[in-house]
Design a protein around this motif. Structure first.
Motif, mmCIF file in Angstrom:
data_model
loop_
_atom_site.group_PDB
_atom_site.id
_atom_site.type_symbol
_atom_site.label_atom_id
_atom_site.label_comp_id
_atom_site.label_asym_id
_atom_site.label_seq_id
_atom_site.Cartn_x
_atom_site.Cartn_y
_atom_site.Cartn_z
ATOM 1 N N ILE A 81 0.838 -1.203 0.000
ATOM 2 C CA ILE A 81 0.000 0.000 0.000
ATOM 3 C C ILE A 81 0.871 1.251 0.000
ATOM 4 O O ILE A 81 0.577 2.237 -0.684
ATOM 5 C CB ILE A 81 -0.937 -0.012 1.224
ATOM 6 C CG1 ILE A 81 -1.919 -1.182 1.120
ATOM 7 C CG2 ILE A 81 -1.708 1.300 1.333
ATOM 8 C CD1 ILE A 81 -2.760 -1.371 2.364
ATOM 9 N N ALA A 107 0.715 4.174 -2.833
ATOM 10 C CA ALA A 107 -0.100 5.236 -2.239
ATOM 11 C C ALA A 107 0.086 6.537 -3.007
ATOM 12 O O ALA A 107 0.889 7.386 -2.645
ATOM 13 C CB ALA A 107 0.263 5.419 -0.768
ATOM 14 N N ASN A 108 -0.630 6.695 -4.086
ATOM 15 C CA ASN A 108 -0.688 7.975 -4.783
ATOM 16 C C ASN A 108 -2.105 8.171 -5.320
ATOM 17 O O ASN A 108 -2.907 7.232 -5.357
ATOM 18 C CB ASN A 108 0.351 8.050 -5.913
ATOM 19 C CG ASN A 108 0.171 6.960 -6.954
ATOM 20 O OD1 ASN A 108 -0.842 6.908 -7.630
ATOM 21 N ND2 ASN A 108 1.162 6.073 -7.070
ATOM 22 N N LYS A 109 -2.392 9.378 -5.708
ATOM 23 C CA LYS A 109 -3.774 9.722 -6.055
ATOM 24 C C LYS A 109 -4.279 8.974 -7.278
ATOM 25 O O LYS A 109 -5.493 8.844 -7.481
ATOM 26 C CB LYS A 109 -3.876 11.223 -6.288
ATOM 27 C CG LYS A 109 -2.996 11.723 -7.441
ATOM 28 C CD LYS A 109 -3.117 13.228 -7.588
ATOM 29 C CE LYS A 109 -2.256 13.748 -8.743
ATOM 30 N NZ LYS A 109 -2.356 15.211 -8.885
ATOM 31 N N TRP A 157 -5.066 4.943 -5.774
ATOM 32 C CA TRP A 157 -6.015 4.721 -4.675
ATOM 33 C C TRP A 157 -7.413 4.329 -5.154
ATOM 34 O O TRP A 157 -8.049 3.446 -4.561
ATOM 35 C CB TRP A 157 -6.097 5.963 -3.797
ATOM 36 C CG TRP A 157 -5.080 5.994 -2.699
ATOM 37 C CD1 TRP A 157 -4.077 6.890 -2.535
ATOM 38 C CD2 TRP A 157 -4.949 5.064 -1.614
ATOM 39 N NE1 TRP A 157 -3.320 6.596 -1.420
ATOM 40 C CE2 TRP A 157 -3.837 5.477 -0.830
ATOM 41 C CE3 TRP A 157 -5.634 3.934 -1.220
ATOM 42 C CZ2 TRP A 157 -3.416 4.797 0.304
ATOM 43 C CZ3 TRP A 157 -5.231 3.252 -0.091
ATOM 44 C CH2 TRP A 157 -4.129 3.679 0.658
ATOM 45 N N PHE A 169 -7.435 0.707 -5.814
ATOM 46 C CA PHE A 169 -7.321 -0.029 -4.556
ATOM 47 C C PHE A 169 -8.695 -0.165 -3.905
ATOM 48 O O PHE A 169 -9.077 -1.245 -3.432
ATOM 49 C CB PHE A 169 -6.347 0.706 -3.646
ATOM 50 C CG PHE A 169 -6.032 -0.019 -2.370
ATOM 51 C CD1 PHE A 169 -5.218 -1.137 -2.367
ATOM 52 C CD2 PHE A 169 -6.554 0.422 -1.166
ATOM 53 C CE1 PHE A 169 -4.927 -1.804 -1.205
ATOM 54 C CE2 PHE A 169 -6.268 -0.241 0.007
ATOM 55 C CZ PHE A 169 -5.451 -1.360 -0.007
#
Length: 271
Positions: free
Chosen positions: A202, A206-208, A211, A214
């Protein structure tokens, strides 16, 4: 269960290839999911499902293992091969998976020691290759290359061979002799390490831009009618859609790679 001659040969070959791939990193035989599955197949069809489950959980642990500079990561190849053999010798039940995962971590550290020994032995081999290169003896270079790779394969294959000759009853008795607090602790600890592996995944994604996918994955996983194959097809389709839209939205004059806002990611994509 005990291994017959054919199974011993097959598992020895798989362990040898896993050890080689620990340094070659080309065909991914050293990855726990691959190594455990192949060992389960070699040991008999009834062991495949539990070995796949073991390999999948070990894979999440191994995601956080990487060589950084001179620091060598724990040996995923020996951890996968040895824990799969121990799981099969212990009965191959799902209840033993937690114990096998708990044993995989110290086995990985032991494999780290073995690979350090082999890498130390490889130093004079490199010097001999340098001497052969000065003479233009390409056959000698290739021969020493094969010797060095075979040493890496044997560092996993020999411990695996030794484990296979341990009577299965002895392994089962040893597992039964473990107190409940130890086996339960290993199961809980193995689950925590797997959770750490998920957390690292994760953290890496974890970037815009990622996500939303995810979140969609969690939502789709809740649909019980969807099989793993169906989820894989959906994931591949979504990845292709994302790549197609990224290329179409790239600014004019770009090299074909969309700017993600992640400098490291852009460098890796360009590379």
């Amino acid at each position: 269960m005990s291994f017959n001659f054919i199974q011993i040969i097959l598992i020895f070959i798989i362990a040898f290839l896993a050890g080689c791939e620990g340094v070659l990193d080309e065909w991914q035989f050293h990855q726990p999911l691959v190594a455990c599955t192949l060992i389960g197949l070699a040991a008999g069809g009834h062991n495949v499902s539990t070995c796949i489950m073991l390999g999948g959980q070990l894979q999440m642990i191994a995601l956080g293992w990487a060589n950084v500079g001179a620091a060598i990561a724990p040996d995923a190849a020996l951890a996968a091969v040895a824990s799969a053999i121990i799981l099969i010798l212990g009965g191959g039940t799902q209840g033993e998976i937690g114990t096998a995962i708990g044993l995989a971590v110290p086995l990985a550290v032991a494999g780290l020691f073995l690979t350090m020994l082999v890498r130390t032995v490889s130093v004079p081999i490199v010097h001999r290759e340098d001497a052969a290169a000065e003479k233009g003896d390409y056959k000698a270079i290739e021969r020493w290359q094969w010797i060095a790779i075979c040493l890496q394969g044997l560092r996993v294959a020999i411990p695996a061979l030794c484990l296979m000759f341990i009577p299965s009853q002895a392994v089962m008795d040893a597992l039964k002799m473990m107190p409940a607090w130890l086996t339960d602790g290993m199961t809980i600890g193995g689950g925590m390490v797997v959770a750490v592996g998920y957390a690292m995944v994760i953290n890496m994604m974890a970037n815009k831009e990622v996500w939303p996918f995810f979140a969609l994955g969690f939502a789709l996983a809740a649909i019980s009618q969807l099989t793993l194959i169906a989820l894989g097809v959906i994931a591949v389709a979504m990845a292709l859609i994302y790549l197609t839209l990224s290329e179409k939205s790239a600014p004019a004059g770009a090299t074909g790679t969309a700017v993600s806002g992640d400098p490291l990611g852009d460098i890796l994509n360009d590379y």
